[in-house]
Structures are given as structure tokens and as C-alpha cells.
Write an enzyme that holds these catalytic residues in place. Structure first.
Site, PDB file in Angstrom:
ATOM      1  N   VAL A  59       0.828  -1.209   0.000  1.00 11.94           N
ATOM      2  CA  VAL A  59       0.000   0.000   0.000  1.00 11.94           C
ATOM      3  C   VAL A  59       0.863   1.259   0.000  1.00 11.94           C
ATOM      4  O   VAL A  59       0.561   2.223  -0.701  1.00 11.94           O
ATOM      5  CB  VAL A  59      -0.978  -0.005   1.203  1.00 11.94           C
ATOM      6  CG1 VAL A  59      -1.709   1.326   1.337  1.00 11.94           C
ATOM      7  CG2 VAL A  59      -1.974  -1.158   1.057  1.00 11.94           C
ATOM      8  N   GLU A  60       1.938   1.253   0.754  1.00  7.77           N
ATOM      9  CA  GLU A  60       2.780   2.449   0.882  1.00  7.77           C
ATOM     10  C   GLU A  60       3.554   2.774  -0.391  1.00  7.77           C
ATOM     11  O   GLU A  60       3.602   3.924  -0.809  1.00  7.77           O
ATOM     12  CB  GLU A  60       3.766   2.292   2.048  1.00  7.77           C
ATOM     13  CG  GLU A  60       3.147   2.355   3.420  1.00  7.77           C
ATOM     14  CD  GLU A  60       2.705   3.746   3.832  1.00  7.77           C
ATOM     15  OE1 GLU A  60       2.919   4.723   3.083  1.00  7.77           O
ATOM     16  OE2 GLU A  60       2.138   3.866   4.919  1.00  7.77           O
TER      17      GLU A  60
END
Length: 177
Positions: A59-60
Site C-alpha cells: 500500500v505504501e
């Protein structure tokens, strides 16, 4: 006509089976294994699920080690320079500089340390830990002390930052995959 249709469907099914058999498992397609050793090592060291760490990385930064956000967060786990400097002091890392955040081993190590640090403060509810990782520990403390966000001061019933709410949900979806 029916025989041709059945033959075509049969051929398509056989082709699909061959295609699926030769595919990598879906998890490996979504989570590249090139940082697998670091993820497992530091997850274990900091008592975290390696699936959680891989989900945060997905996600990051989508596994891009040189990723830099608009808020200047860097590397796989998108640590901001101020958080990384603080963490490096707490971890007693010598000669740390923010350019080192693009080194996968160090970034994953620091990110896992920070997740564990948040877990020690907020407990094992990973939704709260993830909210603090994204939205800041100070904000999470405020949310837990606000009856609109937390009915009991322990559980987070509502995340008032839309970005943080979406972030937590994305990490949870990736974790489940």
C-alpha cells in the site's frame, strides 16, 4: 452447430486450465518476493506478521524502494525523515541519514520497528496501529479520547481522516489476500 459450440467451449476450458496451472499464485504476483528475506527477518524480530508488513509495503510504495511521497516519505515503508530520524535515535543507529531510507533492508527494519513501537503503545488492535502509522500517533490519541470516534477510549469506531480510513482498509484488504 451445437457440436461446434461444445468443442469451442471445451478448447477454451482446456486453454484456461493450462494458463491457470502455469500462473504464479496470485499472492506472489501482488507481493514480489525480492524483499522476502528482509520482511520475514524483521517481522520476526519485531513480533509482526510478515503478511502485515508485506501489505503495508504494497500500500505504501507498491514495492518501489525509491518511492518518495508528496509528504517526502521515503522508501518501501514510506517513512518520513522526521519519523526516521527519531526512530534511528531510539534504535541507536549510528551515522543515519535520510538517503538511507531507500535501502530496502534498513527501511524494512525501521518500518517494522516503528510498527512494533506503535503496537506497544496502542495494543494489538492492528486497525489502531495502522491508523497511527498513517495518521500519526498524536491524532490517534485524540480520536480515542473523542466519544464520536471511540465509545470506550480503547476501540476506534470511526477514523475522521478519510485518507487514513482508506489506508487502513487497503492494508486490511491486502493482508486478507
Amino acid at each position: 452447430m451445437r457440436k461446434k459450440k461444445k468443442t469451442a467451449i471445451f478448447i477454451i476450458l482446456i486453454a484456461l486450465m493450462i494458463f491457470v496451472i502455469n500462473l504464479k499464485p496470485i499472492g506472489r504476483m501482488m507481493f514480489p518476493l525480492k524483499y522476502y528475506d528482509y520482511i520475514v527477518k524483521y517481522s520476526k524480530e519485531y513480533n509482526l506478521s510478515p503478511f502485515l508488513v508485506a501489505s503495508v509495503i504494497k500500500v505504501e510504495s507498491n514495492f518501489e524502494k525509491d518511492a518518495v511521497s508528496v509528504k517526502n516519505a521515503r522508501g518501501l515503508m514510506q517513512l518520513t525523515p522526521s519519523t526516521a530520524k527519531w526512530a534511528s535515535e531510539q534504535m541507536k543507529l549510528e551515522d543515519f541519514n535520510v538517503d538511507m531510507l531507500h535501502e530496502p533492508m534498513l527501511n524494512i527494519r525501521m518500518g517494522c520497528w516503528y510498527l512494533n513501537n506503535l503496537k506497544e503503545e496502542f495494543g494489538s488492535d492492528m486497525e489502531i496501529v495502522l491508523a497511527a502509522y498513517n495518521g500519526g500517533r498524536g491524532n490517534v490519541k485524540k480520536w480515542l479520547n473523542n466519544y464520536e470516534n471511540s465509545k470506550n477510549g480503547v476501540d476506534l469506531h470511526y477514523i475522521p481522516f478519510e485518507e487514513t480510513d482508506k489506508y487502513v482498509k487497503k492494508v486490511q484488504v491486502n493482508y486478507n489476500i
